[in-house]
Enzyme design. Structure first.
Site, PDB file in Angstrom:
ATOM      1  N   GLY A  92       0.789  -1.229   0.000  1.00 26.10           N
ATOM      2  CA  GLY A  92       0.000   0.000   0.000  1.00 26.10           C
ATOM      3  C   GLY A  92       0.820   1.277   0.000  1.00 26.10           C
ATOM      4  O   GLY A  92       0.377   2.295   0.544  1.00 26.10           O
ATOM      5  N   ILE A 118      -8.321  -9.983 -10.665  1.00 28.07           N
ATOM      6  CA  ILE A 118      -8.900  -9.570 -11.946  1.00 28.07           C
ATOM      7  C   ILE A 118     -10.371  -9.278 -11.693  1.00 28.07           C
ATOM      8  O   ILE A 118     -11.077 -10.087 -11.092  1.00 28.07           O
ATOM      9  CB  ILE A 118      -8.787 -10.711 -12.993  1.00 28.07           C
ATOM     10  CG1 ILE A 118      -7.337 -11.165 -13.137  1.00 28.07           C
ATOM     11  CG2 ILE A 118      -9.419 -10.294 -14.313  1.00 28.07           C
ATOM     12  CD1 ILE A 118      -6.477 -10.332 -14.015  1.00 28.07           C
ATOM     13  N   LEU A 119     -10.824  -8.130 -12.117  1.00 36.51           N
ATOM     14  CA  LEU A 119     -12.226  -7.746 -11.894  1.00 36.51           C
ATOM     15  C   LEU A 119     -13.089  -8.198 -13.079  1.00 36.51           C
ATOM     16  O   LEU A 119     -12.634  -8.222 -14.221  1.00 36.51           O
ATOM     17  CB  LEU A 119     -12.321  -6.230 -11.712  1.00 36.51           C
ATOM     18  CG  LEU A 119     -11.620  -5.720 -10.440  1.00 36.51           C
ATOM     19  CD1 LEU A 119     -11.365  -4.227 -10.518  1.00 36.51           C
ATOM     20  CD2 LEU A 119     -12.436  -6.068  -9.195  1.00 36.51           C
ATOM     21  N   HIS A 155       0.014   1.016 -13.090  1.00 29.68           N
ATOM     22  CA  HIS A 155       0.768  -0.150 -13.562  1.00 29.68           C
ATOM     23  C   HIS A 155       2.227   0.270 -13.741  1.00 29.68           C
ATOM     24  O   HIS A 155       2.497   1.342 -14.286  1.00 29.68           O
ATOM     25  CB  HIS A 155       0.185  -0.640 -14.892  1.00 29.68           C
ATOM     26  CG  HIS A 155       0.875  -1.855 -15.419  1.00 29.68           C
ATOM     27  ND1 HIS A 155       0.690  -3.107 -14.878  1.00 29.68           N
ATOM     28  CD2 HIS A 155       1.779  -2.006 -16.415  1.00 29.68           C
ATOM     29  CE1 HIS A 155       1.445  -3.981 -15.528  1.00 29.68           C
ATOM     30  NE2 HIS A 155       2.120  -3.333 -16.466  1.00 29.68           N
TER      31      HIS A 155
END
Ligand code: GRF
Length: 220
Positions: free
Chosen positions: A14, A94-95, A111
């Protein structure tokens, strides 16, 4: 000024979340972090959110029979918190297309490559293996295809001859921490418009979506 209510999805350390929390600590920043969701109970980022006084939720994907039901739980939490923007920050799931469609142009990702090069895992190692001289990171709107979608901001760093995946990743991460808050600010200021595959930034003459880190000075 109403601040853009922002949710952040994490799975790990995070540090990008921290950069967003730090930016949002300034009351003049046009976005506030209202919810942080992790799919892992041991994600270090949860403590970062708690330290900043931000609501957290742990939604473990293992507890759901299908991707769609996991995504529906995410969606419900985000909507209940009133999120207007969702940031993926090291979220390792993965959504589904359904989830992504429900947040079109309000769901962004960071990314660690200059997209569209080096999608997928270990992007920094892919860049090294390809021998590129300039690497970097990208904040983009999310589309169903992994690591694809209109590009909002990119940051570029040099690749040095002595680099390995770790040193390059660290250099890129430093720029990630600059471009993610920049992208969210531009969106919060209402300056970002998606036109087909491209993003236009209003007032981009004074400030563009490009952050360039110069190579270190060399002496002969
Ligand atoms: C970053 O490199 C980000 O680009 C990628 O996952 C990593 C997350 O790091 N999507 P952190 O959890 O923000 O420290």
């Amino acid at each position: 000024m109403a601040r853009l209510k922002t949710g952040v999805l994490i799975s790990g350390s995070g540090t990008n979340l921290q950069a967003l929390l730090d930016a949002a600590a300034d009351p003049a920043y046009p976005a506030e972090i209202v919810l942080v969701i992790s799919n892992r109970a041991d994600a270090k980022g949860l403590a970062r959110a708690e330290a900043a006084g931000v609501e957290t939720a742990v939604i473990e994907h293992g507890g759901f029979a299908h991707r769609a039901s996991f995504d529906a739980a995410l969606d419900e939490h985000l909507r209940r918190a009133g999120c207007e923007l969702v940031c993926l920050a090291g979220f390792m799931r993965i959504l589904t297309e359904g989830f992504v469609a429900g947040w079109t142009d309000r769901l962004i990702n960071i990314h660690p490559s200059l997209l569209p090069s080096f999608r997928g895992l270990e992007a920094q190692a892919q860049a090294l293996a390809a021998g590129v001289r300039i690497a970097g990171c990208t904040v983009h709107f999310v589309r169903p295809e992994t690591d694809a979608g209109p590009i909002i901001v990119q940051g570029a760093v040099p690749v040095l001859d002595g680099d390995d995946a770790d040193s390059l990743s660290r250099r890129i991460l430093g720029v990630e921490h600059r471009i993610y808050p920049l992208a969210v600010r531009l969106i919060g200021e209402g300056r970002v418009r998606v036109e087909g595959e491209r993003v236009r930034i209003r007032g981009a003459n004074s400030e563009s979506g490009a952050v360039l880190i110069s190579p270190p000075e060399t002496t002969s």
